[in-house]
Design a protein around this motif. Structure first.
Motif, PDB file in Angstrom:
ATOM      1  N   GLU A  17       0.939  -1.424   0.208  1.00 48.85           N
ATOM      2  CA  GLU A  17      -0.618  -0.190  -0.026  1.00 48.85           C
ATOM      3  C   GLU A  17       1.081   1.547  -0.683  1.00 48.85           C
ATOM      4  OE1 GLU A  17      -2.070  -0.261   3.470  1.00 48.85           O
ATOM      5  OE2 GLU A  17      -2.960  -2.875   3.543  1.00 48.85           O
ATOM      6  N   GLU A  66      -4.503   6.643  -1.238  1.00 51.43           N
ATOM      7  CA  GLU A  66      -3.706   4.921  -1.377  1.00 51.43           C
ATOM      8  C   GLU A  66      -4.200   3.958  -2.408  1.00 51.43           C
ATOM      9  OE1 GLU A  66      -3.192   2.306   2.867  1.00 51.43           O
ATOM     10  OE2 GLU A  66      -4.933   1.878   0.765  1.00 51.43           O
ATOM     11  N   LYS A  68      -2.762   0.607  -3.680  1.00 47.66           N
ATOM     12  CA  LYS A  68      -3.003  -0.596  -3.370  1.00 47.66           C
ATOM     13  C   LYS A  68      -2.740  -2.118  -4.198  1.00 47.66           C
ATOM     14  CE  LYS A  68      -7.067  -1.048  -1.150  1.00 47.66           C
ATOM     15  NZ  LYS A  68      -7.858  -1.395   0.374  1.00 47.66           N
ATOM     16  N   SER A 146       3.042   7.055   4.759  1.00 43.53           N
ATOM     17  CA  SER A 146       3.206   6.063   4.510  1.00 43.53           C
ATOM     18  C   SER A 146       2.975   4.865   3.561  1.00 43.53           C
ATOM     19  CB  SER A 146       3.576   4.995   6.079  1.00 43.53           C
ATOM     20  OG  SER A 146       1.742   4.617   6.366  1.00 43.53           O
ATOM     21  N   THR A 147       4.066   3.666   3.943  1.00 45.16           N
ATOM     22  CA  THR A 147       4.130   2.412   2.434  1.00 45.16           C
ATOM     23  C   THR A 147       3.549   1.397   3.502  1.00 45.16           C
ATOM     24  OG1 THR A 147       5.458   3.226   0.989  1.00 45.16           O
ATOM     25  CG2 THR A 147       5.522   1.046   0.852  1.00 45.16           C
ATOM     26  N   HIS A 148       2.861   0.698   3.690  1.00 39.76           N
ATOM     27  CA  HIS A 148       2.860  -0.520   4.363  1.00 39.76           C
ATOM     28  C   HIS A 148       2.750  -2.172   3.462  1.00 39.76           C
ATOM     29  CE1 HIS A 148      -0.306   1.462   7.366  1.00 39.76           C
ATOM     30  NE2 HIS A 148       1.002   2.251   6.794  1.00 39.76           N
ATOM     31  N   ASN A 150       2.481  -5.883   3.691  1.00 37.24           N
ATOM     32  CA  ASN A 150       1.420  -7.474   4.377  1.00 37.24           C
ATOM     33  C   ASN A 150       2.172  -8.368   3.708  1.00 37.24           C
ATOM     34  OD1 ASN A 150      -1.138  -5.669   5.336  1.00 37.24           O
ATOM     35  ND2 ASN A 150      -0.933  -4.625   3.833  1.00 37.24           N
ATOM     36  N   SER A 251      -1.912   0.144  16.869  1.00 33.07           N
ATOM     37  CA  SER A 251      -1.061   1.048  15.430  1.00 33.07           C
ATOM     38  C   SER A 251       0.447   0.602  16.455  1.00 33.07           C
ATOM     39  CB  SER A 251      -1.247   2.375  16.320  1.00 33.07           C
ATOM     40  OG  SER A 251      -2.544   2.764  16.019  1.00 33.07           O
ATOM     41  N   ALA A 254       4.377  -2.575  14.104  1.00 29.09           N
ATOM     42  CA  ALA A 254       3.723  -4.261  12.659  1.00 29.09           C
ATOM     43  C   ALA A 254       2.483  -4.685  13.495  1.00 29.09           C
ATOM     44  CB  ALA A 254       4.561  -4.891  12.625  1.00 29.09           C
ATOM     45  N   GLU A 264       0.998  -6.560   8.801  1.00 29.06           N
ATOM     46  CA  GLU A 264       0.887  -5.576   8.436  1.00 29.06           C
ATOM     47  C   GLU A 264       2.189  -4.485   9.257  1.00 29.06           C
ATOM     48  OE1 GLU A 264      -2.384  -2.363   6.259  1.00 29.06           O
ATOM     49  OE2 GLU A 264      -1.541  -2.687   8.799  1.00 29.06           O
ATOM     50  N   ARG A 266       4.428  -0.916   9.428  1.00 26.14           N
ATOM     51  CA  ARG A 266       3.670   0.154   9.376  1.00 26.14           C
ATOM     52  C   ARG A 266       4.954   1.226   9.471  1.00 26.14           C
ATOM     53  NH1 ARG A 266      -1.821   1.173  12.183  1.00 26.14           N
ATOM     54  NH2 ARG A 266      -3.250   0.163  10.569  1.00 26.14           N
TER      55      ARG A 266
END
Length: 418
Positions: A17, A66, A68, A146-148, A150, A251, A254, A264, A266
């Motif tokens: 994402e 976003e 993704k 951010s870049t997530h 998974n 939050s 990860a 995920e 984060r």
């Protein structure tokens, strides 16, 4: 007979994402028109719009969109081209609004008190609950792109290995991913300002973010009992309708997403272009694969590490990036690196990239990763270009260059065109 979807095993799929701001082309003023952009494409105010492999979705605030992967990709390598196509498509649509997408983990000039507008459409009850409890008119909510990543697991045993590896790597990820050195028009003194405001945005309920580095729990049952149930209990006085009592409330840097059997990550700032993001992600994944395979130390050793020890390393990396000195020799040895004196996070990453990364078939990704490791993370390169006490006009000049890098799919090097 209906076919049952088989769970993905470790490193069989990758969900990515990427979050970008929408800003005015000239002034870089944030523009809250994500809903308008989606409406112009599909004729409805939807939270998700699918385009085959890639989807667009809204975020908490109206000035962020976003991109993704719609389904887990079989490989991270190659995704840069797909994301780049959508960046250019969106920028083309934004031209008539005199707008464009802006990369990096934090807008350098945004005034969140003035500029924040929450998403008012589908699923907005969640955003309203966050705003009511925490107040979302701050950098920690409306200015942290951010870049997530998974990563899937198929069962408890795989979750244990993946969680152990991610926890250990987490403290040094910002050394290569930091891209947010400026806030409120000033050099913040931190290489990863986004992560600093992120870790404080829910201080009202400390259990939600914990130490950012997750606790040493290695089963679904342990995770729910020791992390999730504590979070739900602590927020319940503020959330009587239980709107936020879901896995997404967690939050940490990860988070376990048992609803989709994935973890995920984060802590990754968005980079200047998809190819740079893919370079960072490929480096992270390759190191995680080595840790899971017990290349340097047994899994049981990884599991013993305390989150407080690793959080101290993370805070140093948030501040100094690749220049952060890691004095804990036992931590460095987890990655097969034996430095006689103190060792910097940058030196550790150089060791990891040299030992593990082979990108012969992806020269653009190899180039991006080489720039990050040899010239510094994006924050360092922004600071090199912008100086110690930049004027607002100098800041705009450099961030316009970063927007060009995003459009062109290039890598930012001071004094060179993307």
């Amino acid at each position: 007979m209906n076919s049952v979807k088989q769970p993905l095993h470790l490193f069989e799929g990758f969900g990515v994402e990427l979050e970008y701001m929408i800003v005015q082309r000239d002034s870089l003023q944030v523009l809250p028109i994500t809903d308008k952009l989606i409406y112009e494409e599909v004729g409805e105010y939807l939270s998700d719009v699918e385009f085959g492999d890639i989807a667009w979705s809204n975020e908490l605030v109206l000035h962020v969109i976003e991109l993704k992967t719609q389904e887990p990709a079989k490989s991270i390598l190659g995704l840069q081209g797909k994301f780049q196509e959508h960046v250019q498509k969106i920028n083309g649509m934004l031209e008539k609004h005199n707008a464009m997408l802006l990369p990096t983990g934090a807008h350098p000039l945004m005034n969140p008190e003035r500029d924040t507008k929450l998403w008012p459409h589908e699923h907005n009850a969640v955003y309203e609950a966050y705003d009511r409890i925490f107040g979302c008119q701050g950098h920690g909510w409306s200015n942290l792109q951010s870049t997530h990543l998974n990563l899937p697991f198929a069962n408890d045993a795989e979750f244990a290995k993946l969680h152990a590896a991610i926890r250990v790597l987490l403290p040094i990820i910002p050394a290569i991913s930091a891209s947010s050195p400026i806030l409120d028009g000033k050099v913040s003194g931190l290489l990863d300002t986004r992560l600093e405001v992120y870790r404080h945005n829910q201080d009202k309920i400390p259990a939600i973010a914990g130490k950012i580095v997750p606790e040493a729990v290695f089963s679904k049952k342990e995770y729910e009992e020791q992390i999730l149930q504590k979070i739900y209990k602590d927020i319940s006085p503020y959330d009587p309708d239980e709107i936020l009592q879901e896995e997404f409330l967690n939050s940490r840097g990860a988070i376990a997403r048992f609803v989709r059997d994935a973890i995920e990550i984060r802590v990754i700032d968005i980079q200047e272009s998809p190819v740079a993001d893919i370079a960072v992600l490929q480096a992270i994944v390759t190191v995680l694969q080595a840790l899971v395979a017990e290349r340097w130390v047994p899994m049981e050793v990884l599991k013993t590490w305390d989150e407080n020890e690793m959080a101290a390393i993370l805070l140093e990396v948030i501040q100094k990036g690749q220049e952060a000195i890691i004095t804990n020799h036992e931590y460095v040895r987890l990655f097969g690196y034996d430095c006689s004196g103190s060792c910097s996070a940058g030196e550790l990453w150089q060791h990891l990239v040299q030992e593990l990364l082979v990108l012969d078939d992806e020269p653009e990704v190899a180039h991006a990763l080489n720039i990050i490791v040899s010239r510094g993370n994006l924050s360092s390169r922004i600071l090199e270009a912008i100086g110690k006490n930049p004027s607002e006009e100098k800041i705009r000049e450099i961030y316009r260059q970063l927007a060009v890098c995003l459009q062109e799919g290039g890598v930012f090097i001071p004094d060179e065109p993307c």
